[in-house]
Design a protein around this motif. Structure first.
Motif: not given
Length: 163
Positions: A46-65
């Motif tokens: 309910d109050m949590a979001i998960e970002i998944t990616s193949s690389t750490e850089e892409r995961a961080r970029a998705a967090l920025d988006v």
């Protein structure tokens, strides 16, 4: 004349966060720099979001988006608590939680701020996860709102029930 009052709360507009999350997911699906990286963003409870990616850089970029979309929807980034990227098999995951409610420590900090720097004659009391501020003068209440907005707090605040 009766006292005027308002409540200081820390809430997250769940619908706005959901809209921002959907916009971010759509952008991740269409942007060329996220193609074939397996990057996704989704609710995890309910109050949590998960970002998944193949690389750490892409995961961080998705967090920025996601952060960009939250800002555009007027959701404070102080309400988003993003964890550190962690490796899970061949994927990198970032867990984010949404913070809502004012804790006892935060309420005590707000109380002290209002008592020390606010106008005289303003009273504040803790009521569950919110703080009620009362005064005879509406001008004093507006001064307290300005004081709280300008304070460097580590949580998002909103003002409700202005009477």
């Amino acid at each position: 004349m009766a006292d005027s009052s308002f409540d200081i709360v820390s809430k997250v507009d769940h619908q706005e966060v959901d809209n921002a999350l959907n916009q971010a997911a759509k952008e991740l699906a269409t942007r060329f720099d996220f193609k074939n990286t397996g990057t996704s963003i989704a609710w995890k409870g309910d109050m949590a979001i998960e970002i998944t990616s193949s690389t750490e850089e892409r995961a961080r970029a998705a967090l920025d988006v996601l952060k960009d979309k939250l800002v555009k929807r007027q959701v404070s980034l102080k309400a988003l608590d993003a964890g550190e990227p962690r490796l899970s098999g061949k994927e990198t995951r970032i867990g984010c939680t949404l913070k809502a409610g004012i804790s006892r420590d935060q309420a005590a900090k707000l109380n002290k701020l209002i008592r020390d720097e606010g106008p005289k004659g303003v009273k504040s009391q803790v009521m569950g996860e919110e703080l009620r501020v009362t005064s005879k003068s509406r001008d004093d209440l507006q001064a307290v709102q300005r004081l709280v907005r300008e304070a460097d707090l580590d949580f998002a605040v909103q003002f409700v029930n202005y009477r």
